[in-house]
Design a protein around this motif. Sequence first.
Motif, PDB file in Angstrom:
ATOM      1  N   ASP A 367     -14.579-120.745 -63.048  1.00 20.32           N
ATOM      2  CA  ASP A 367     -13.776-120.059 -64.062  1.00 20.32           C
ATOM      3  C   ASP A 367     -14.476-118.844 -64.639  1.00 20.32           C
ATOM      4  N   GLN A 368     -15.758-118.688 -64.369  1.00 25.50           N
ATOM      5  CA  GLN A 368     -16.448-117.468 -64.782  1.00 25.50           C
ATOM      6  C   GLN A 368     -15.823-116.228 -64.136  1.00 25.50           C
ATOM      7  N   LEU A 369     -15.159-116.412 -62.992  1.00 24.45           N
ATOM      8  CA  LEU A 369     -14.520-115.279 -62.302  1.00 24.45           C
ATOM      9  C   LEU A 369     -13.148-114.953 -62.874  1.00 24.45           C
ATOM     10  N   ASN A 370     -12.722-115.685 -63.874  1.00 25.53           N
ATOM     11  CA  ASN A 370     -11.425-115.420 -64.502  1.00 25.53           C
ATOM     12  C   ASN A 370     -11.572-114.300 -65.532  1.00 25.53           C
ATOM     13  N   VAL A 371     -11.903-113.118 -65.035  1.00 33.16           N
ATOM     14  CA  VAL A 371     -12.105-111.929 -65.869  1.00 33.16           C
ATOM     15  C   VAL A 371     -11.303-110.774 -65.260  1.00 33.16           C
ATOM     16  N   PRO A 372     -10.907-109.800 -66.081  1.00 30.67           N
ATOM     17  CA  PRO A 372      -9.997-108.743 -65.601  1.00 30.67           C
ATOM     18  C   PRO A 372     -10.531-107.916 -64.445  1.00 30.67           C
ATOM     19  N   GLN A 373     -11.863-107.693 -64.400  1.00 27.85           N
ATOM     20  CA  GLN A 373     -12.399-106.810 -63.360  1.00 27.85           C
ATOM     21  C   GLN A 373     -12.428-107.445 -61.971  1.00 27.85           C
ATOM     22  N   VAL A 374     -12.311-108.769 -61.887  1.00 24.04           N
ATOM     23  CA  VAL A 374     -12.248-109.425 -60.576  1.00 24.04           C
ATOM     24  C   VAL A 374     -10.795-109.388 -60.098  1.00 24.04           C
ATOM     25  N   LYS A 375     -10.511-108.475 -59.188  1.00 21.04           N
ATOM     26  CA  LYS A 375      -9.134-108.222 -58.758  1.00 21.04           C
ATOM     27  C   LYS A 375      -8.681-109.159 -57.644  1.00 21.04           C
ATOM     28  N   LYS A 376      -9.616-109.572 -56.793  1.00 18.37           N
ATOM     29  CA  LYS A 376      -9.239-110.509 -55.730  1.00 18.37           C
ATOM     30  C   LYS A 376     -10.439-111.330 -55.304  1.00 18.37           C
ATOM     31  N   ILE A 377     -10.147-112.541 -54.870  1.00 21.86           N
ATOM     32  CA  ILE A 377     -11.166-113.478 -54.417  1.00 21.86           C
ATOM     33  C   ILE A 377     -10.723-114.035 -53.068  1.00 21.86           C
ATOM     34  N   VAL A 378     -11.601-113.989 -52.082  1.00 22.29           N
ATOM     35  CA  VAL A 378     -11.305-114.527 -50.760  1.00 22.29           C
ATOM     36  C   VAL A 378     -12.238-115.712 -50.508  1.00 22.29           C
ATOM     37  N   LEU A 379     -11.664-116.839 -50.125  1.00 23.18           N
ATOM     38  CA  LEU A 379     -12.420-118.046 -49.819  1.00 23.18           C
ATOM     39  C   LEU A 379     -12.493-118.193 -48.304  1.00 23.18           C
ATOM     40  N   SER A 380     -13.707-118.344 -47.772  1.00 22.90           N
ATOM     41  CA  SER A 380     -13.856-118.330 -46.322  1.00 22.90           C
ATOM     42  C   SER A 380     -14.895-119.346 -45.874  1.00 22.90           C
ATOM     43  N   GLY A 381     -14.933-119.556 -44.558  1.00 23.49           N
ATOM     44  CA  GLY A 381     -15.887-120.484 -43.971  1.00 23.49           C
ATOM     45  C   GLY A 381     -15.255-121.826 -43.649  1.00 23.49           C
ATOM     46  N   ARG A 382     -16.026-122.679 -43.019  1.00 28.17           N
ATOM     47  CA  ARG A 382     -15.546-123.974 -42.549  1.00 28.17           C
ATOM     48  C   ARG A 382     -14.978-124.825 -43.683  1.00 28.17           C
ATOM     49  N   TYR A 383     -15.517-124.677 -44.865  1.00 28.97           N
ATOM     50  CA  TYR A 383     -15.088-125.512 -45.992  1.00 28.97           C
ATOM     51  C   TYR A 383     -14.230-124.736 -46.987  1.00 28.97           C
ATOM     52  N   CYS A 384     -13.499-123.752 -46.484  1.00 29.67           N
ATOM     53  CA  CYS A 384     -12.666-122.943 -47.362  1.00 29.67           C
ATOM     54  C   CYS A 384     -11.561-123.768 -48.022  1.00 29.67           C
ATOM     55  N   ASN A 385     -11.074-124.788 -47.343  1.00 28.44           N
ATOM     56  CA  ASN A 385     -10.023-125.614 -47.939  1.00 28.44           C
ATOM     57  C   ASN A 385     -10.571-126.487 -49.075  1.00 28.44           C
ATOM     58  N   ASP A 386     -11.820-126.909 -48.950  1.00 25.97           N
ATOM     59  CA  ASP A 386     -12.461-127.605 -50.065  1.00 25.97           C
ATOM     60  C   ASP A 386     -12.596-126.659 -51.259  1.00 25.97           C
ATOM     61  N   LEU A 387     -12.950-125.411 -50.969  1.00 23.58           N
ATOM     62  CA  LEU A 387     -13.020-124.397 -52.018  1.00 23.58           C
ATOM     63  C   LEU A 387     -11.650-124.176 -52.647  1.00 23.58           C
ATOM     64  N   ALA A 388     -10.629-124.095 -51.809  1.00 24.92           N
ATOM     65  CA  ALA A 388      -9.275-123.852 -52.318  1.00 24.92           C
ATOM     66  C   ALA A 388      -8.823-124.989 -53.239  1.00 24.92           C
ATOM     67  N   GLU A 389      -9.134-126.226 -52.848  1.00 29.24           N
ATOM     68  CA  GLU A 389      -8.790-127.357 -53.712  1.00 29.24           C
ATOM     69  C   GLU A 389      -9.496-127.237 -55.063  1.00 29.24           C
ATOM     70  N   ARG A 390     -10.754-126.839 -55.017  1.00 34.51           N
ATOM     71  CA  ARG A 390     -11.492-126.658 -56.279  1.00 34.51           C
ATOM     72  C   ARG A 390     -10.870-125.540 -57.107  1.00 34.51           C
ATOM     73  N   PHE A 391     -10.498-124.434 -56.470  1.00 33.54           N
ATOM     74  CA  PHE A 391      -9.911-123.301 -57.186  1.00 33.54           C
ATOM     75  C   PHE A 391      -8.553-123.651 -57.786  1.00 33.54           C
ATOM     76  N   SER A 392      -7.844-124.581 -57.170  1.00 37.47           N
ATOM     77  CA  SER A 392      -6.536-124.961 -57.707  1.00 37.47           C
ATOM     78  C   SER A 392      -6.656-125.635 -59.067  1.00 37.47           C
ATOM     79  N   PHE A 393      -7.890-126.049 -59.440  1.00 37.29           N
ATOM     80  CA  PHE A 393      -8.106-126.664 -60.741  1.00 37.29           C
ATOM     81  C   PHE A 393      -8.746-125.698 -61.742  1.00 37.29           C
ATOM     82  N   THR A 394      -8.851-124.416 -61.373  1.00 38.97           N
ATOM     83  CA  THR A 394      -9.366-123.411 -62.309  1.00 38.97           C
ATOM     84  C   THR A 394      -8.194-122.725 -63.004  1.00 38.97           C
TER      85      THR A 394
END
Length: 442
Positions: A367-394
């Motif tokens: 949630d530290q990335l929930n700031v106006p200057q961060v315009k886009k975030i790309v999740l990548s790599g073998r565990y990107c879906n684990d990352l996406a699940e985590r991001f869905s709770f931010t």
Amino acid sequence: MRKFLAIIVCKLGRFVGRLVGKGSSMPGKFALKICPDILARVQLPPHIIAVTGSNGKTSTVEMIAAILRADGKNVVYNEEGSNQIEGVTTLVLTHATLGGKVKADVLLIESDERYAAHSFKFFHPTEFVVTNLYRDQLTRNGHPEWVYDAILPAIHPETELILNADDPLSSCFANGHSSVRWFGLDRCSLSTDAPTGVYHDGAYCPVCRAPMEYDYVHYNHIGAYRCTRCGHAKPATDYTATAVDLENGTLTIDGTVTIQLAFRSIYNVYNILAAYAACRRAGAAPEKIAGVINNYILKNGRMQKFTLGQHHGTLLTSKHENSIAYDTNLRYVASTKADCAVLIIVDAVSRKYFTSETSWLWDIDFDQLNVPQVKKIVLSGRYCNDLAERFSFTAIAPSVWSVQPDIAAAAAALKEDGSEDLYVVTCFSDRDKLLAHVVKEG
């Protein structure tokens, strides 16, 4: 005879290893099989500095080596990062004569925290730096207090400890020890009144388990703590960061020494403090230390600059499966002022135990990335879906972040899209893979 044979085998193994680009620990392994107590049989330099801890070992050791070499000392250290007993043995015997005398003024050792007791079974450091202890690589290290118990047997009564005064756990090594020097950070603009992060490992006193109170916190649970029952508290510091200005990139130590920060991170401040303290104890003058650090760029690549299309990129490398390392890098991104994109890569986890364990992602404060200057975030790599699940709770809007499993495709897409600053957050094992794609696409 066994000592001589062990030295010969290690030297030959190191020579062959260098030819093939390997061999920083295997020669020591063979030497130990020939002569298990070889480290007790060699003549070591009068000055032996060891550095251990959850984070900052490599960076701190690099700076200590650079400073002491600039101060005219012959320093040998495990530059390739082999920091268990086999790597330490390789280091020692490679720089020893056939008679067993290590040719150096200072033996500088980065020590794996879990295996420090093994590395220092037959000799002890003159100075022992402990950078910090906290949650790190769950499948390997379990709880930080378990790591503390693993280090404790390596602490020799005659060793001078150099400890982080702001860490409530690693500061416990001073209990019952006669020679201790402390480094720490005064309250500054970065400090908060309460611990930060998604968990609080400093909530209870590591000595008596009573609730802990904080006067201020620098990050997570690192700061000015005090136990409500037994009195365990941040001690007075011998080497102190009296002012920190990350925006302008300056650090003031002891009110007089000013250092320019190449990497404007609170982590870097603590690594510099640890190196400063160790080098002062080794006799280096403050101005010599400052002069070296002001012109020094770490070799280990934790922060690297690159270009990708129109993007000015910064690679921020975090320690593998270490949530606080990721937190501090995300904090660095959030502190920047210009519009930016962030690429987060998790392509390998539990590389030693092959568990694919990703629970540590839930310890990271994305949630530290929930700031106006961060315009886009790309999740990548073998565990990107684990990352996406985590991001869905931010609290970060789903429109800001997206998933692209293939690292090369993510790099190519970012190259063609926009010109804002780009920050890549990943771990050590994913770094070279990412840089290869950046070079290819950029």
